[in-house]
Design an enzyme around this catalytic site. Structure first.
Site, mmCIF file in Angstrom:
data_model
loop_
_atom_site.group_PDB
_atom_site.id
_atom_site.type_symbol
_atom_site.label_atom_id
_atom_site.label_comp_id
_atom_site.label_asym_id
_atom_site.label_seq_id
_atom_site.Cartn_x
_atom_site.Cartn_y
_atom_site.Cartn_z
ATOM 1 N N ASP A 31 0.861 -1.196 0.000
ATOM 2 C CA ASP A 31 0.000 0.000 0.000
ATOM 3 C C ASP A 31 0.892 1.238 0.000
ATOM 4 O OD1 ASP A 31 -1.864 2.130 0.919
ATOM 5 O OD2 ASP A 31 -3.224 0.444 1.271
ATOM 6 N N ALA A 73 -6.020 -2.346 -3.772
ATOM 7 C CA ALA A 73 -5.455 -0.998 -3.944
ATOM 8 C C ALA A 73 -6.120 -0.349 -5.146
ATOM 9 C CB ALA A 73 -3.949 -1.082 -4.173
ATOM 10 N N TYR A 141 -14.020 6.312 -13.006
ATOM 11 C CA TYR A 141 -13.737 5.285 -11.998
ATOM 12 C C TYR A 141 -14.413 3.962 -12.359
ATOM 13 C CZ TYR A 141 -14.350 2.734 -7.598
ATOM 14 O OH TYR A 141 -14.409 1.757 -6.641
ATOM 15 N N ILE A 200 -28.437 16.478 3.067
ATOM 16 C CA ILE A 200 -28.871 15.366 2.223
ATOM 17 C C ILE A 200 -28.992 15.878 0.793
ATOM 18 C CG2 ILE A 200 -30.857 13.870 1.733
ATOM 19 C CD1 ILE A 200 -31.277 13.686 4.803
ATOM 20 N N ARG A 265 -27.271 15.337 -6.397
ATOM 21 C CA ARG A 265 -25.905 15.232 -6.932
ATOM 22 C C ARG A 265 -25.955 14.958 -8.435
ATOM 23 N NH1 ARG A 265 -21.212 11.417 -4.529
ATOM 24 N NH2 ARG A 265 -22.298 11.684 -2.572
HETATM 25 P P1 NAD Z 1 -9.457 3.021 0.248
HETATM 26 O O1 NAD Z 1 -9.077 4.278 -0.450
HETATM 27 O O2 NAD Z 1 -9.667 3.054 1.710
HETATM 28 O O3 NAD Z 1 -8.443 1.847 -0.107
HETATM 29 C C1 NAD Z 1 -7.610 1.865 -1.221
HETATM 30 C C2 NAD Z 1 -6.195 1.612 -0.763
HETATM 31 O O4 NAD Z 1 -5.329 1.554 -1.904
HETATM 32 C C3 NAD Z 1 -5.654 2.706 0.151
HETATM 33 O O5 NAD Z 1 -5.089 2.140 1.306
HETATM 34 C C4 NAD Z 1 -4.586 3.412 -0.702
HETATM 35 O O6 NAD Z 1 -3.553 3.972 0.066
HETATM 36 C C5 NAD Z 1 -4.147 2.284 -1.615
HETATM 37 N N1 NAD Z 1 -3.577 2.757 -2.878
HETATM 38 C C6 NAD Z 1 -4.098 3.688 -3.713
HETATM 39 N N2 NAD Z 1 -3.310 3.846 -4.786
HETATM 40 C C7 NAD Z 1 -2.262 2.992 -4.645
HETATM 41 C C8 NAD Z 1 -1.117 2.699 -5.416
HETATM 42 N N3 NAD Z 1 -0.883 3.325 -6.568
HETATM 43 N N4 NAD Z 1 -0.235 1.778 -4.953
HETATM 44 C C9 NAD Z 1 -0.454 1.142 -3.788
HETATM 45 N N5 NAD Z 1 -1.530 1.381 -3.003
HETATM 46 C C10 NAD Z 1 -2.435 2.294 -3.422
HETATM 47 O O7 NAD Z 1 -10.816 2.537 -0.483
HETATM 48 P P2 NAD Z 1 -11.812 1.343 -0.140
HETATM 49 O O8 NAD Z 1 -13.162 1.946 -0.053
HETATM 50 O O9 NAD Z 1 -11.307 0.534 0.987
HETATM 51 O O10 NAD Z 1 -11.753 0.510 -1.479
HETATM 52 C C11 NAD Z 1 -10.976 -0.683 -1.598
HETATM 53 C C12 NAD Z 1 -11.244 -1.335 -2.941
HETATM 54 O O11 NAD Z 1 -12.619 -1.704 -3.046
HETATM 55 C C13 NAD Z 1 -10.965 -0.446 -4.133
HETATM 56 O O12 NAD Z 1 -10.396 -1.245 -5.151
HETATM 57 C C14 NAD Z 1 -12.327 0.055 -4.561
HETATM 58 O O13 NAD Z 1 -12.359 0.357 -5.933
HETATM 59 C C15 NAD Z 1 -13.183 -1.145 -4.224
HETATM 60 N N6 NAD Z 1 -14.583 -0.828 -3.962
HETATM 61 C C16 NAD Z 1 -14.946 -0.082 -2.876
HETATM 62 C C17 NAD Z 1 -16.290 0.178 -2.612
HETATM 63 C C18 NAD Z 1 -16.737 0.977 -1.413
HETATM 64 O O14 NAD Z 1 -17.952 1.128 -1.213
HETATM 65 N N7 NAD Z 1 -15.846 1.500 -0.589
HETATM 66 C C19 NAD Z 1 -17.264 -0.305 -3.491
HETATM 67 C C20 NAD Z 1 -16.865 -1.056 -4.597
HETATM 68 C C21 NAD Z 1 -15.523 -1.333 -4.811
#
Ligand code: NAD
Length: 303
Positions: A31, A73, A141, A200, A265
């Protein structure tokens, strides 16, 4: 099992790391701490503070020799992705391609990939949205997360790597950033606990699929041995309005400040929830934490 979790210092990834450690696995986290935090990484896992594009990743793969790579990530913000599409694609598309190249070179058995049910399908034609719904993202995204899916399936076809792809609903729970853009539950909880009013968007009657993060972590444990070649939605199958979220949170935080209402939004999908029958059938997974219980756990952790 030796498991490398990318994004393991982030919100969802850190819960997966905990679940893997609890199941007795050996975990390395990759990370760059762009949005993740060192403090999120459970003791027992080794954190490598490194970017997906860094050369150092080669050494980490060679030394740790992961059997499974769990890829969480990402540049995970719709807003940031729309403001900077090149960065979004570099992290979510390019970063995934890079990681998969290393998986191929190092004989990784399986990749588990976190895609986004809320964005890859775009405007739903009917509800609930099943996996065979057309892919029609309406954001950079959503597009780059789908590109990641394509790279995972390419690695499966050309190098025989097994995979499970999860398309999550809207995750919520402890460690979600209350200052971030992603989660209305974390944002409202933060504001309510600080005694500040919540705004909201629109009339608040828009409905989304909100899933407790612990249930996501459990799906990722099941995918270690099951769900071969599976692309599955992971959600609750139920839509919850923002007005209802506000009410449940107000009760949980004992907040009495009335909600404010702002403009809707722009570009937001109004109603969205996922059909999760496939995950139940193929993995034996279904959500176990109710919305109210998830909110209680979230509020408790943010207090
Ligand atoms: P988050 O931002 O908390 O986690 C992403 C992590 O990736 C972070 O710790 C960040 O530091 C790391 N990161 C970013 N760019 C990087 C890079 N270039 N190299 C190494 N590390 C890197 O987000 P999250 O909500 O925990 O999401 C985690 C995953 O789940 C993501 O892939 C996201 O697309 C997916 N996702 C999340 C949701 C949601 O509701 N939160 C929904 C669908 C999918």
């Amino acid at each position: 099992m030796r498991i490398l979790v990318s994004g393991g210092a982030g919100f969802i990834g850190s819960h997966i790391v905990e679940a893997y450690l609890a199941a007795g696995h050996e975990v390395a986290v990759v990370d760059n701490l762009a949005t993740g935090r060192r403090a999120n990484v459970a003791r027992g896992a080794t954190l490598h503070e490194v970017d997906l594009h860094a050369r150092e990743l080669e050494r980490i793969f060679a030394e740790f020799r992961p059997e499974v790579v769990n890829h969480h990530a990402a540049q995970a913000s719709v807003k940031v992705g729309n403001a900077d599409p090149v960065h979004d694609l570099e992290v979510n598309g390019g970063g995934t391609a890079r990681l998969l190249q290393l998986c191929v070179e190092n004989g990784v058995r399986k990749v588990i990939y976190s895609s986004s049910g809320g964005t890859v399908y775009g405007e739903p034609r009917s509800l609930p949205v099943a996996e065979d719904h057309p892919i029609a993202p309406r954001s950079n995204y959503g597009t780059s997360k789908y590109v990641g899916e394509l790279y995972v399936q390419l690695a499966a076809r050309t190098a025989g790597i097994d995979y499970t792809i999860f398309r999550y609903g809207n995750a919520f729970g402890p460690r979600q950033d209350p200052h971030g853009e992603a989660g209305v539950i974390a944002i409202f909880t933060g504001l309510m606990l600080a005694g500040q009013p919540c705004t909201i968007d629109g009339d608040g009657e828009q409905k989304k699929d909100y899933l407790y993060v612990g249930d996501i972590a459990r799906a990722n444990v099941l995918a270690l041995d099951g769900g071969s070649g599976l692309v599955a939605n992971i959600g609750t199958g139920v839509g919850i309005t923002v007005n209802h979220i506000f009410q449940v949170l107000a009760q949980a935080t004992e907040n009495t400040i009335a909600a404010r209402y702002g403009p809707p939004r722009a570009g937001d999908v109004r109603n969205f929830w996922l059909d999760c029958a496939l995950a139940k059938r193929e993995l034996g997974w279904e959500p176990t934490v109710s919305f109210e219980e998830g909110v209680r756990l979230t509020v408790e952790s943010l207090r």
